[in-house]
Design an enzyme around this catalytic site. Structure first.
Site, mmCIF file in Angstrom:
data_model
loop_
_atom_site.group_PDB
_atom_site.id
_atom_site.type_symbol
_atom_site.label_atom_id
_atom_site.label_comp_id
_atom_site.label_asym_id
_atom_site.label_seq_id
_atom_site.Cartn_x
_atom_site.Cartn_y
_atom_site.Cartn_z
ATOM 1 N N SER A 1 -9.646 1.527 3.369
ATOM 2 C CA SER A 1 -8.842 2.354 2.501
ATOM 3 C C SER A 1 -7.827 1.571 1.683
ATOM 4 O O SER A 1 -7.324 2.077 0.680
ATOM 5 C CB SER A 1 -8.111 3.405 3.333
ATOM 6 O OG SER A 1 -7.167 2.771 4.194
ATOM 7 N N SER B 1 -9.597 -0.974 7.502
ATOM 8 C CA SER B 1 -9.045 -0.827 6.149
ATOM 9 C C SER B 1 -8.351 -2.042 5.567
ATOM 10 O O SER B 1 -8.021 -2.035 4.380
ATOM 11 C CB SER B 1 -8.080 0.341 6.107
ATOM 12 O OG SER B 1 -8.816 1.528 5.990
ATOM 13 N N LYS C 1 0.843 -1.191 0.000
ATOM 14 C CA LYS C 1 0.000 0.000 0.000
ATOM 15 C C LYS C 1 0.884 1.248 0.000
ATOM 16 O O LYS C 1 1.947 1.255 0.636
ATOM 17 C CB LYS C 1 -0.876 -0.053 1.260
ATOM 18 C CG LYS C 1 -1.882 1.058 1.434
ATOM 19 C CD LYS C 1 -2.738 0.783 2.697
ATOM 20 C CE LYS C 1 -3.767 1.861 2.955
ATOM 21 N NZ LYS C 1 -4.600 1.578 4.143
HETATM 22 N N1 GLN Z 1 -12.901 3.688 6.837
HETATM 23 C C1 GLN Z 1 -12.333 4.111 8.077
HETATM 24 C C2 GLN Z 1 -11.957 5.569 7.985
HETATM 25 O O1 GLN Z 1 -12.273 6.162 7.025
HETATM 26 C C3 GLN Z 1 -11.142 3.257 8.411
HETATM 27 C C4 GLN Z 1 -9.948 3.597 7.623
HETATM 28 C C5 GLN Z 1 -8.740 2.767 7.963
HETATM 29 O O2 GLN Z 1 -8.840 1.727 8.605
HETATM 30 N N2 GLN Z 1 -7.585 3.284 7.575
HETATM 31 O O3 GLN Z 1 -11.369 6.119 8.852
#
Ligand code: GLN
Length: 487
Positions: free
Chosen positions: A155, A179, A80
């Site tokens: 994400s 994420s 990532k």
């Molecule tokens: N979707 C969640 C957020 O927007 C989690 C994101 C993540 O785990 N990086 O914060």
């Protein structure tokens, strides 16, 4: 096709010299060039560097290094765009970092390389890991390999899509509120978020430091155990990493789940859950029961507050962590009249709307007068949420839930409604607040269109072995993980 293999299948073939690491790497790069124009899981890849690493791995293999010495020798793994890889660009899929090149390897990357992996490519994500659909990337959206009109989750959407589309054998993502597990569920792969402190975050760009963890995306549970083993353990450069010894996770995968107690939290059976998701999860629970696990209804009474708590704590920490992107030390600078003007212009031009929303929310909940009302209270509720889990683990060995309330949604469907987007993480967030490990594994598909459904298993702190064992036993009794999207 070598790119379609699991890590254990490829390393067996590499070990008996049936195939070379170069051939495996070429197969992955071939798949990237065939499908990624449309999927857009990768934002960049350096093919010459990848092939040079593959050749080095082949040389080691021919010199006699074995996979018991280096378990990932010759295995192509992509990361990532939030992890530092020396000499490679690092953007967190934001405009603000400009042409930044990482000066060092993240500990996780260092450990993957030490285990012999070929670390290649940068994977798409929501900007600074803020989002649930990869639509917040400044580099364009990634498409779900099962249905290209839909999001891959986020994400770490690129990490999930790349594994599901066989563009790499495994990938690395980060999980602050879901994420890793949420995109793994929506793309039909295995995603693991380790216990807070299990894996070093040195070289991970911080989003919310008390929640962030790094973990693997893989095609099956055995591979998840293999990668976790390679990246775990104490690192003096991350003060939150713990000196707990790293078990041989793959040895726990013996199918023995008879007598294990699985807790089904009644608070997770919410209205608004997709009926096909519910059906698939119910069937998985029945299957585990048939295999000898004991199903126990449990209560996690503070579940209702998890999303609200997360959306105070995570933005608060983000507002502090992202202060460093100011145009002075790094970033694409926009010149201004004075220092404050330069900051404002740089950050105004560099950050996307979701990141700005989080910084504003975070600054607000930390500001004098609101700190006690929001931030301090959220910290107290967080403790209660963790205590709920610790109480539950007095009675059960793992907690079982759906990973997401719905399958992958359409691109654009929730972009104008941040609250709806936030609610797609409703089942994954508590795990980060509690600091416990969680894994998502495939447990079925919706009928029309055919979209993957994920089952989540949550474990005790440092209980990765138990959730891997249960996940593996279940996986072996199904063939969900073997089904591939038509690309
Ligand atoms: N979707 C969640 C957020 O927007 C989690 C994101 C993540 O785990 N990086 O914060």
């Amino acid at each position: 096709m070598l790119n379609q293999l699991t890590i254990s299948e490829l390393t067996a073939k590499l070990g008996n010299r049936e195939v070379s690491a170069r051939e495996a790497m070429q197969a992955c790069l071939g798949q990237v060039s065939r499908v990624d124009g449309e999927l857009h899981a990768f934002i960049s890849h350096d093919d010459n560097d990848a092939l040079a690493q593959a050749d080095a791995a082949d040389k080691e293999i021919s010199n006699g290094t074995t996979h018991s010495q280096k378990p990932l020798l010759g295995v192509p793994i992509a990361v990532k765009d939030v992890l530092s890889v020396k000499g490679q660009p690092l953007n967190c899929c934001s405009k603000i970092l400009g042409k930044f090149i990482s000066p060092y390897d993240a500990t996780v990357v260092e450990r993957l390389k030490a285990a012999g992996a070929i670390v290649f490519g940068r994977l798409n994500m929501d900007e600074f890991a803020m989002g649930s659909s990869t639509e917040n990337s400044a580099f364009g959206v990634t498409k779900n390999p099962w249905d290209k009109t839909r999001i891959p989750g986020g994400s770490s959407g690129g990490s999930a899509a790349a594994v599901a589309a066989d563009e790499c054998l495994a990938s690395i993502g980060s999980d602050t509120g879901g994420s890793i597990r949420q995109p793994a569920a929506l793309c039909g792969c295995v995603g693991l978020k380790p216990t807070y402190g299990r894996v070093s975050r040195y070289g991970l760009v911080a989003f919310a430091s008390s929640l962030d963890q790094i973990g693997p995306f893989t095609k099956d549970v055995r591979d998840s155990a293999t990668v976790l083993e390679a990246i775990s353990g104490l690192d003096p450069r991350d003060s939150t990493s713990v000196p707990q010894p790293v078990p041989k996770y793959s040895s726990a995968l013996n199918g023995e789940i008879k007598g294990l107690k699985l807790g089904l939290p009644k608070e997770y059976m919410i209205g608004g859950m997709d009926p096909e998701v519910k059906q698939a999860v119910d069937a998985a629970v029945k299957q585990l029961e048939k295999m000898g696990a004991e199903i126990v209804e449990i209560s996690l009474p503070h579940t209702d507050y998890a999303a609200a708590t997360y959306y105070i704590i995570a933005p608060a920490e983000a507002s502090a962590n992202l202060a460093r992107f100011d145009g002075i030390r790094y970033c694409d600078r926009v010149e201004g009249g004075d220092l404050a003007d330069l900051y404002m212009k740089t950050r105004g031009a560099g950050f996307g709307p979701e990141v700005k929303r989080r910084i504003i929310l975070g600054t607000y909940v930390l500001s004098s007068g609101y700190y006690d009302a929001y931030y301090l209270r959220a910290q107290k509720v967080r403790t209660l949420i963790r205590q709920d889990f610790l109480n539950a683990f007095e009675k059960v060995d793992a907690v079982i839930t759906p990973t997401t309330p719905t399958p992958a949604f359409k691109i654009g469907e929730k972009s104008d409604d941040p609250l709806q987007m936030y609610l797609s993480d409703i089942f994954t967030i508590s795990c980060n607040l509690a600091g416990i490990p969680g894994i998502s594994i495939p447990c079925g598909f919706t009928a029309n269109p055919k979209l993957p459904i994920g089952l989540q298993l949550l474990g005790k702190p440092f209980g990765e072995e138990t959730i891997l064992k249960i996940a593996h036993a279940y996986e072996q009794s199904t063939d969900w993980h073997k089904q591939k999207p038509a690309l």
